[in-house]
Motif scaffolding. Structure first.
Motif, PDB file in Angstrom:
ATOM      1  N   ARG A  75       0.867  -1.186  -0.220  1.00 43.41           N
ATOM      2  CA  ARG A  75       0.023   0.124   0.024  1.00 43.41           C
ATOM      3  C   ARG A  75       0.900   1.236  -0.059  1.00 43.41           C
ATOM      4  N   PHE A  76       1.993   1.041   0.763  1.00 46.53           N
ATOM      5  CA  PHE A  76       2.979   2.454   0.734  1.00 46.53           C
ATOM      6  C   PHE A  76       3.402   2.640  -0.598  1.00 46.53           C
ATOM      7  N   ALA A  81       3.461   5.836  -5.304  1.00 46.42           N
ATOM      8  CA  ALA A  81       3.665   5.867  -6.755  1.00 46.42           C
ATOM      9  C   ALA A  81       2.711   6.800  -7.548  1.00 46.42           C
ATOM     10  N   LYS A  82       1.396   7.023  -6.842  1.00 51.96           N
ATOM     11  CA  LYS A  82       0.341   7.787  -7.548  1.00 51.96           C
ATOM     12  C   LYS A  82       0.377   9.042  -6.844  1.00 51.96           C
ATOM     13  N   ASN A  83       0.826   9.532  -5.489  1.00 51.32           N
ATOM     14  CA  ASN A  83       0.339  10.770  -4.912  1.00 51.32           C
ATOM     15  C   ASN A  83       1.696  11.178  -4.483  1.00 51.32           C
ATOM     16  N   LYS A  84       1.894  12.625  -4.294  1.00 48.08           N
ATOM     17  CA  LYS A  84       2.933  13.365  -3.737  1.00 48.08           C
ATOM     18  C   LYS A  84       2.122  13.818  -2.452  1.00 48.08           C
ATOM     19  N   ASP A 114      -1.947  14.461  -6.924  1.00 47.78           N
ATOM     20  CA  ASP A 114      -1.939  13.249  -7.842  1.00 47.78           C
ATOM     21  C   ASP A 114      -0.824  13.501  -8.737  1.00 47.78           C
ATOM     22  N   LYS A 115       0.024  12.713  -8.756  1.00 45.08           N
ATOM     23  CA  LYS A 115       1.184  12.678  -9.709  1.00 45.08           C
ATOM     24  C   LYS A 115       0.888  13.133 -11.358  1.00 45.08           C
ATOM     25  N   THR A 121      -5.684  19.111  -5.428  1.00 38.56           N
ATOM     26  CA  THR A 121      -4.899  18.760  -4.424  1.00 38.56           C
ATOM     27  C   THR A 121      -6.098  18.139  -3.291  1.00 38.56           C
ATOM     28  N   LYS A 122      -5.901  17.008  -2.849  1.00 41.07           N
ATOM     29  CA  LYS A 122      -6.967  16.472  -1.902  1.00 41.07           C
ATOM     30  C   LYS A 122      -6.184  16.964  -0.448  1.00 41.07           C
TER      31      LYS A 122
END
Length: 154
Positions: A75-76, A81-84, A114-115, A121-122
């Motif tokens: 999960r990490f 990989a998807k988000n900063k 999201d990259k 930005t969430k």
């Protein structure tokens, strides 16, 4: 005479509540703050090392339920990989629960970008509710429940 002993017995019972030593409290506070730093910029090994081998991690609002090092690591890596992300942590408290377990609560704000879709930005805010253990002079998460109170998009 027996009535004079009653207040002494009651007071003695009140003084036996468990408290957390300053050393343990410091170890666990360090772990709470390391989590945010490692989750944002650390390695998978550093992240997994914050948890016991059979730790549970859940975010009910997002449908996330993880158990053990492998699921935590997967999960990490997927999330990174998807988000900063940038985590902010406040109001941490380490204490002994009513069940006699080392516990902590903290408030958080999480900014995730999201990259791929970098224009939004969430922002998530809520609480971490933790069960902790001391293992080899380290404080580790045995169970981390993430209670998300609010999700916004900027």
């Amino acid at each position: 005479m027996k009535y004079l002993l009653l207040p002494v017995v009651l007071l003695a019972g009140c003084s036996t509540t468990s408290t957390v030593s300053e050393k343990t409290k410091k170890l666990c506070e360090d772990t709470l703050y390391k989590y945010t730093e490692i989750r944002d910029k650390g390695t998978t090994e550093q992240y997994v090392d914050l948890f016991t081998a059979d730790a549970a991690f859940s975010v009910e609002r997002l449908g996330i339920q993880l158990n053990g090092s492998k699921e935590l690591a997967d999960r990490f890596e997927s999330a990174r990989a998807k988000n900063k992300s940038v985590h902010l942590l406040t109001s941490s408290e380490v204490y002994m629960s009513d069940e006699g377990k080392l516990s902590a609560t903290s408030n958080f704000i999480l900014f995730m970008k999201d990259k791929v879709k970098a224009d939004t930005t969430k922002v998530l805010s809520g609480r971490y509710i933790d069960k902790l253990v001391i293992s080899q002079n380290k404080c580790k998460f045995e169970n981390r429940d993430v209670v998300v109170d609010r999700i916004d998009t900027l």
